[in-house]
Design an enzyme around this catalytic site. Structure first.
Site, mmCIF file in Angstrom:
data_model
loop_
_atom_site.group_PDB
_atom_site.id
_atom_site.type_symbol
_atom_site.label_atom_id
_atom_site.label_comp_id
_atom_site.label_asym_id
_atom_site.label_seq_id
_atom_site.Cartn_x
_atom_site.Cartn_y
_atom_site.Cartn_z
ATOM 1 C CD GLU A 281 -9.174 -1.726 -11.657
ATOM 2 O OE1 GLU A 281 -10.387 -2.198 -11.662
ATOM 3 O OE2 GLU A 281 -8.599 -1.022 -10.995
ATOM 4 C CD GLU B 216 -7.890 3.382 -12.136
ATOM 5 O OE1 GLU B 216 -8.881 3.141 -11.304
ATOM 6 O OE2 GLU B 216 -8.439 3.045 -13.460
HETATM 7 C C1 GBH Z 1 -11.008 0.979 -10.682
HETATM 8 O O1 GBH Z 1 -11.566 0.116 -10.105
HETATM 9 C C2 GBH Z 1 -11.550 1.467 -11.886
HETATM 10 O O2 GBH Z 1 -10.434 1.224 -13.024
HETATM 11 C C3 GBH Z 1 -12.160 2.736 -12.079
HETATM 12 O O3 GBH Z 1 -12.878 2.636 -13.404
HETATM 13 C C4 GBH Z 1 -13.065 2.934 -10.577
HETATM 14 O O4 GBH Z 1 -13.717 4.008 -10.845
HETATM 15 C C5 GBH Z 1 -11.927 3.227 -9.653
HETATM 16 O O5 GBH Z 1 -10.954 1.955 -9.542
HETATM 17 C C6 GBH Z 1 -12.504 3.266 -8.216
HETATM 18 O O6 GBH Z 1 -13.298 2.180 -7.842
HETATM 19 O O7 GBH Z 1 -10.805 -7.192 -3.679
HETATM 20 O O8 GBH Z 1 -11.645 -5.827 -1.857
HETATM 21 O O9 GBH Z 1 -10.477 -4.885 -3.880
HETATM 22 C C7 GBH Z 1 -11.615 -0.343 -8.872
HETATM 23 C C8 GBH Z 1 -10.808 -1.205 -8.247
HETATM 24 C C9 GBH Z 1 -10.646 -3.687 -7.847
HETATM 25 C C10 GBH Z 1 -12.177 -2.306 -6.451
HETATM 26 C C11 GBH Z 1 -11.554 -4.904 -7.286
HETATM 27 C C12 GBH Z 1 -13.049 -3.514 -6.041
HETATM 28 C C13 GBH Z 1 -12.796 -5.942 -5.632
HETATM 29 C C14 GBH Z 1 -12.813 -5.767 -4.219
HETATM 30 N N1 GBH Z 1 -11.589 -2.568 -7.608
HETATM 31 N N2 GBH Z 1 -12.112 -4.629 -6.111
HETATM 32 S S1 GBH Z 1 -11.320 -5.935 -3.290
#
Ligand code: GBH
Length: 446
Positions: free
Chosen positions: A161, A354
């Site tokens: 990410e 994931e």
């Molecule tokens: C992943 O990130 C990670 O890789 C992991 O470490 C983490 O524990 C897991 O997922 C669970 O959270 O634009 O509305 O989606 C999380 C993915 C992507 C979630 C960006 C939050 C921003 C808001 N993230 N997102 S949105």
């Protein structure tokens, strides 16, 4: 039906599960420091124990074995295996060697992520992602790891990410190291990150026989509300648009176009013309070496429709199904459209690196954890993935996560696991979803 070669797995990441943050001369990462500052982590927790996987890795493997997964995606803590003088730390390397041996003994293939956010603090102190040298540090680290794991690991994921690294860590400061870069700094840092990827790919190909390599961005795919062709095309374009209505973290093309197509999108050079970093032909060649898979972390998405020929983002209705974390609406078709868009543009097989659900799990009177919503989520998403599997090359699916763990700035308060972790005593309790996923795997591979 998925076929017998389909890879069902589980994913974790070092800082989120290992604990033992100062054992065996491990050095500090930016997360070790970020968690010390009051207010940074919602519940005030940190990664010092979590799942205690540094100690209990054999128990981790036992859980994976009983679950029936073929693959385990975990990340290596750079800070365990390289010291502050940029020399290898054999004790740290031994941990991952032992973990891999234990996995292989149990017929589970290790998928190794090299960077899942825990940057060594000493590298950050030298300027971190803004220091041009970072890609050489990363290349050296990759060289040490691939040599140490020679014969044990052939599947590598360079970076997890990049959007979150950059946006959450360096733009809004919600994640370590909590900085707020300008646009110009962001672009320079992104370019350096892509160079880290490129140099790592070169090293992996050199050191590892029959390697497979990818990187694992995240995205929030646009889901068309109907099967209209024009709507589909507009959603596709929106997904890869450089500047769109959600911010830096989800931008797909700024990271993936250079890697898969050999250059930043055209708009990049227009939109950012006054603040471009130095980008050479050699850089782009290095960044775009051939990969084997398109990995992608997909959890959710948004619905889109057409109004007067314009693409319109639909609001979620009041009470729409969602997880116990603010960004996680249940949008099963996001996984279908995500893999379709990605394969259409980048033309490689896709692996979901994931996908998972956060719920407010606790242990019931009967001593068990009845997480029905997670089971429902997994089933709904796998139905959509199977639909995509019939049309496209899709190689695998990793559920996030094997167990409850340290959910970054949300700390220990958010649970994504198939296995419940009692943070008072370290007890691990298989949730209902653990058994459901096990059954799904058995059923799907019949
Ligand atoms: C992943 O990130 C990670 O890789 C992991 O470490 C983490 O524990 C897991 O997922 C669970 O959270 O634009 O509305 O989606 C999380 C993915 C992507 C979630 C960006 C939050 C921003 C808001 N993230 N997102 S949105």
């Amino acid at each position: 039906m998925f076929n017998k070669d389909f890879i069902f797995g589980c994913a974790t990441a070092s800082y989120q599960i290992e604990g033992s943050i100062d054992k065996d001369s491990k050095v500090l990462s930016i997360w070790d420091n970020f968690t010390k500052i009051k207010g940074n982590i919602i519940d005030g927790s940190d990664g010092s124990i979590v799942c205690d996987s540094y100690i209990k890795y054999k128990d981790d493997v036992r859980l994976l074995k009983n679950l029936g997964v073929k693959a385990y995606r975990f990340s290596i803590a750079w800070t365990r295996v390289i010291d502050e003088n940029n020399n290898p730390n054999q004790k740290g390397l031994d941990y991952y060697i032992n973990l891999c041996k234990e996995l292989l003994k149990n017929n589970i293939t290790p998928y190794v992520t090299l960077y899942h956010w825990d940057l060594p603090q000493w590298i950050m102190d030298k300027g971190g992602v803004l220091n041009d040298e970072i890609s050489d540090f990363f290349a050296y680290y990759t060289d040490v790891v691939t040599k140490a794991l020679d014969g044990l690991v052939k599947d590598y994921i360079t970076i997890n990410e990049p959007q979150c690294i950059m946006h959450l860590g360096f733009r809004v400061g919600a994640h370590a190291p909590g900085l707020k870069y300008t646009d110009k700094e962001m672009l320079q840092a992104i370019h350096n990150l892509l160079l880290c990827h490129g140099k790592a790919v070169r090293i992996i190909r050199k050191n590892v026989k029959n390697s497979t390599i990818g990187f694992a961005p995240c995205s929030r795919p646009m889901v068309p509300v109907s099967e209209d062709k024009e709507l589909y095309d507009k959603c596709y374009n929106k997904y890869f648009e450089l500047v769109n209505d959600y911010e830096f973290p989800n931008r797909v093309s700024i990271y993936s176009d250079p890697i898969f197509l050999g250059d930043y999108p055209k708009e990049y050079y227009l939109v950012f013309k006054d603040i471009l970093p130095k980008i050479t032909k050699e850089d782009l060649k290095l960044i775009s070496q051939p990969l084997d898979y398109i990995y992608q972390n997909i959890y959710t998405g948004n619905y889109y429709s057409l109004k007067d020929n314009e693409l319109v983002k639909e609001d979620f209705y009041f009470g729409y199904p969602e997880g116990n974390i603010d960004w996680l609406q249940v949008v099963p078709k996001s996984i279908y459209y995500g893999v379709k868009y990605l394969n259409q543009r980048y033309k490689l097989p896709v692996i979901i690196s994931e996908n998972g659900f956060c719920s407010n799990d606790f242990i019931s009177l009967d001593g068990k954890c009845h997480d029905m919503q997670r089971i429902d989520y997994i089933k709904r998403y796998l139905i959509e993935l199977e639909k995509a599997f019939k049309e496209l090359p899709i190689k695998g699916y990793f559920y996030w996560s094997l167990f409850d763990n340290f959910e970054w700035n949300s700390g220990l308060s958010k649970r994504f696991g198939l296995v419940y972790v009692d943070y008072r005593n370290g007890n691990r309790i298989e949730k209902d979803s653990y058994y459901a996923y096990k059954e799904i795997i058995e059923e799907a591979l019949k």
